[in-house]
Design a protein around this motif. Sequence first.
Motif, mmCIF file in Angstrom:
data_model
loop_
_atom_site.group_PDB
_atom_site.id
_atom_site.type_symbol
_atom_site.label_atom_id
_atom_site.label_comp_id
_atom_site.label_asym_id
_atom_site.label_seq_id
_atom_site.Cartn_x
_atom_site.Cartn_y
_atom_site.Cartn_z
ATOM 1 N N GLU A 128 54.639 46.721 38.635
ATOM 2 C CA GLU A 128 54.659 45.299 38.304
ATOM 3 C C GLU A 128 53.457 44.575 38.917
ATOM 4 O OE1 GLU A 128 57.391 41.441 39.354
ATOM 5 O OE2 GLU A 128 58.437 43.332 38.965
ATOM 6 N N SER A 135 46.812 41.265 34.155
ATOM 7 C CA SER A 135 46.999 40.117 33.268
ATOM 8 C C SER A 135 46.440 38.837 33.884
ATOM 9 C CB SER A 135 48.467 39.948 32.899
ATOM 10 O OG SER A 135 49.246 39.700 34.035
ATOM 11 N N TYR A 141 46.959 38.656 27.239
ATOM 12 C CA TYR A 141 48.171 39.441 27.041
ATOM 13 C C TYR A 141 47.772 40.908 26.942
ATOM 14 C CZ TYR A 141 52.253 41.430 24.786
ATOM 15 O OH TYR A 141 53.323 42.223 24.482
ATOM 16 N N LYS A 143 48.149 44.698 25.833
ATOM 17 C CA LYS A 143 48.759 45.518 24.786
ATOM 18 C C LYS A 143 48.874 46.951 25.303
ATOM 19 C CE LYS A 143 46.608 42.711 21.255
ATOM 20 N NZ LYS A 143 45.511 42.640 20.297
ATOM 21 N N PRO A 144 49.953 47.651 24.942
ATOM 22 C CA PRO A 144 50.142 49.021 25.441
ATOM 23 C C PRO A 144 49.011 49.981 25.059
ATOM 24 C CG PRO A 144 52.137 48.217 24.385
ATOM 25 C CD PRO A 144 51.084 47.192 24.154
ATOM 26 N N GLN A 165 54.236 54.677 24.878
ATOM 27 C CA GLN A 165 55.614 54.178 24.837
ATOM 28 C C GLN A 165 56.098 53.779 26.229
ATOM 29 O OE1 GLN A 165 57.586 53.467 22.177
ATOM 30 N NE2 GLN A 165 58.918 52.567 23.717
ATOM 31 N N GLU A 168 54.467 50.560 27.119
ATOM 32 C CA GLU A 168 55.109 49.468 26.391
ATOM 33 C C GLU A 168 56.410 49.051 27.066
ATOM 34 O OE1 GLU A 168 56.710 48.443 21.905
ATOM 35 O OE2 GLU A 168 55.386 50.156 22.223
ATOM 36 N N ASP A 169 57.190 50.015 27.541
ATOM 37 C CA ASP A 169 58.430 49.718 28.259
ATOM 38 C C ASP A 169 58.137 48.940 29.545
ATOM 39 O OD1 ASP A 169 59.752 51.080 26.279
ATOM 40 O OD2 ASP A 169 59.997 52.923 27.460
ATOM 41 N N LEU A 171 55.459 47.006 30.148
ATOM 42 C CA LEU A 171 54.938 45.680 29.822
ATOM 43 C C LEU A 171 56.029 44.727 29.309
ATOM 44 C CD1 LEU A 171 51.529 46.574 28.147
ATOM 45 C CD2 LEU A 171 51.934 45.716 30.447
ATOM 46 N N SER A 172 57.061 45.293 28.698
ATOM 47 C CA SER A 172 58.142 44.419 28.201
ATOM 48 C C SER A 172 59.210 44.297 29.253
ATOM 49 C CB SER A 172 58.755 44.987 26.936
ATOM 50 O OG SER A 172 59.338 46.254 27.207
#
Length: 172
Positions: A128, A135, A141, A143-144, A165, A168-169, A171-172
């Motif tokens: 994190e 960022s 923003y 992107k993965p 993937q 992406e997990d 980042l979200s």
Amino acid sequence: MFNITPTVGCVATGLIADSRAQVDKARSEAADFRYKYGYEISADLLAKRMANVNQVYTQKAFMRPYGVSLIIIGYDIEMGPQLYKVDPAGYFVGYKATAAGVKQQEAINFLEKRIKDDPELTIEQTIETAVDTLSSVLATYLKPTEVEMAIVSANNPKFKILTTQEIEDVLS
């Protein structure tokens, strides 16, 4: 982002051709160490060896110094997590967190503020912090497909580059 050995990896910033040459040299040094001593090289020894190679290139008139900074990461059973930065002049130093590249100073300042409060972070907090640093410094923003991440920890000392993937997990 490159694997050097199963437990040591690196990030190279700078000229692409020099990055590949440095990574090939690091892999060669790691293989020579493994052959000579029978076990994998640690991140600190690899950083020291790469710094020595870089320093020699600054002394010879017929050799152009490499235009790349390496950040070497690994996990040593005896010493714990290791993070070293090697610059083209042949200087290397260990860090708890660092950055290299265009906005290096802004990222380091952000990391200093974030880490001085709590130097012992969990894996999730570390990821994190890295995402927040990117960022914040880049002011965009993430992107993965535009981010590369790798993890090494006490639970899993293997240098693991995360898939798109998994990023992406995160980042979200």
